[in-house]
Design a protein around this motif. Sequence first.
Motif, PDB file in Angstrom:
ATOM      1  N   GLU A  54     -12.732 -15.454  29.336  1.00 38.67           N
ATOM      2  CA  GLU A  54     -13.157 -16.210  30.526  1.00 38.67           C
ATOM      3  C   GLU A  54     -12.515 -17.596  30.616  1.00 38.67           C
ATOM      4  O   GLU A  54     -13.208 -18.617  30.681  1.00 38.67           O
ATOM      5  CB  GLU A  54     -14.680 -16.323  30.561  1.00 38.67           C
ATOM      6  CG  GLU A  54     -15.338 -14.975  30.787  1.00 38.67           C
ATOM      7  CD  GLU A  54     -16.798 -15.117  31.189  1.00 38.67           C
ATOM      8  OE1 GLU A  54     -17.128 -16.043  31.936  1.00 38.67           O
ATOM      9  OE2 GLU A  54     -17.587 -14.270  30.746  1.00 38.67           O
TER      10      GLU A  54
ATOM     11  N   VAL B 264     -29.081  -0.641  20.794  1.00 40.41           N
ATOM     12  CA  VAL B 264     -28.221  -1.100  21.896  1.00 40.41           C
ATOM     13  C   VAL B 264     -26.793  -0.611  21.667  1.00 40.41           C
ATOM     14  O   VAL B 264     -26.199  -0.867  20.615  1.00 40.41           O
ATOM     15  CB  VAL B 264     -28.219  -2.651  21.993  1.00 40.41           C
ATOM     16  CG1 VAL B 264     -27.278  -3.115  23.097  1.00 40.41           C
ATOM     17  CG2 VAL B 264     -29.619  -3.184  22.211  1.00 40.41           C
TER      18      VAL B 264
ATOM     19  N   TYR C 288     -25.759  -1.919  18.169  1.00 38.03           N
ATOM     20  CA  TYR C 288     -26.660  -2.888  17.528  1.00 38.03           C
ATOM     21  C   TYR C 288     -28.045  -2.261  17.550  1.00 38.03           C
ATOM     22  O   TYR C 288     -28.722  -2.332  18.576  1.00 38.03           O
ATOM     23  CB  TYR C 288     -26.697  -4.209  18.294  1.00 38.03           C
ATOM     24  CG  TYR C 288     -25.367  -4.917  18.389  1.00 38.03           C
ATOM     25  CD1 TYR C 288     -24.814  -5.566  17.293  1.00 38.03           C
ATOM     26  CD2 TYR C 288     -24.678  -4.955  19.599  1.00 38.03           C
ATOM     27  CE1 TYR C 288     -23.603  -6.233  17.394  1.00 38.03           C
ATOM     28  CE2 TYR C 288     -23.467  -5.623  19.704  1.00 38.03           C
ATOM     29  CZ  TYR C 288     -22.940  -6.252  18.596  1.00 38.03           C
ATOM     30  OH  TYR C 288     -21.746  -6.905  18.705  1.00 38.03           O
TER      31      TYR C 288
ATOM     32  N   GLN D 111     -15.450 -17.669  24.963  1.00 37.36           N
ATOM     33  CA  GLN D 111     -16.179 -17.861  26.215  1.00 37.36           C
ATOM     34  C   GLN D 111     -16.824 -19.260  26.231  1.00 37.36           C
ATOM     35  O   GLN D 111     -16.717 -19.977  27.213  1.00 37.36           O
ATOM     36  CB  GLN D 111     -17.258 -16.785  26.277  1.00 37.36           C
ATOM     37  CG  GLN D 111     -17.900 -16.590  27.621  1.00 37.36           C
ATOM     38  CD  GLN D 111     -18.811 -15.361  27.583  1.00 37.36           C
ATOM     39  OE1 GLN D 111     -18.717 -14.516  26.700  1.00 37.36           O
ATOM     40  NE2 GLN D 111     -19.689 -15.281  28.539  1.00 37.36           N
TER      41      GLN D 111
ATOM     42  N   ALA E 163     -21.276  -5.622  29.856  1.00 33.44           N
ATOM     43  CA  ALA E 163     -20.493  -4.378  29.824  1.00 33.44           C
ATOM     44  C   ALA E 163     -19.889  -4.098  28.448  1.00 33.44           C
ATOM     45  O   ALA E 163     -19.484  -2.973  28.155  1.00 33.44           O
ATOM     46  CB  ALA E 163     -19.376  -4.444  30.870  1.00 33.44           C
TER      47      ALA E 163
END
Length: 260
Positions: free
Chosen positions: A182, A21, A18, A90, A45
Amino acid sequence: MADKPINILETRELSRHYGGVIALSKVTMQIHPGQISSLIGPNGAGKTTLFNCVTGLDTPTLGNVNFLGKPITGLRPDEVTQLGVARTFQNIRLFSELTVLDNVKIGRHARTHSNFISAVFHTRKQQKEEAEITEYAEEMLNFVGLADVSGQTAGNLSYGDQRRVEIARALATKPLLILLDEPAAGMNPLETQELISLIYTIRDQGISVLLIEHDMKLVMQISDWVTVLDHGEKISDGQPDDVQNDERVIAAYLGTPDDA
Ligand code: ATP
């Protein structure tokens, strides 16, 4: 010599940048069929980015994703679902004003020709299909232990039960692989134990499972295979005991003196 079994999912040199990033950097990983696998790593991560690149919500900058040996890189989310990959998120993504049953039916509609608009015309074929969708959604709710709340508004359920509805909705697409992001987040110990049983039951139905999870006890207890990311790179993979004792993994979680 026997043929090597095909991985249900593999990424090859998968990268997602990105701007400056680097969320994922050349991640090559395999998920074996019929197993429970986990993708772990500290915050940031790249775990969710990998899920997004696999399920078509995001497009990798470089690299490939193969499902059952065939390339799926760049397919739309609905195309990936059609092939047999389902996921949960998530942050719970339910229609909180709709009933639990309707939320699960939406998952089944993702794999049929009918949709809510076409159902309005009420042709006999569509009525039949709608009845089958309802029946299958009820079956999935029964499977996750929520048959008795199918008529309730989804937003009124406990956090743990809403996560189960999401799992039922994902299962309603009849996946071969389910990605759970998650699933134990925000669950109390009892709900977590029930979730573990549910994940085993899903696996026992022949559905491969890949989870992102921060609850290490859960991960180490139920995983056949663990892949570890850190700063967008794969730093380890293997069976839980091996990964747990890998110095790179320990350093990633505890931090090295340089990180202090
Ligand atoms: P967590 O465990 O906290 O959910 P994660 O392992 O799932 O983290 P990702 O959410 O995949 O990590 O994020 C990986 C990196 O990419 C982070 O540095 C994040 O800030 C960055 N990132 C993710 N999505 C974007 C985006 N759309 N734009 C810019 N940076 C992003």
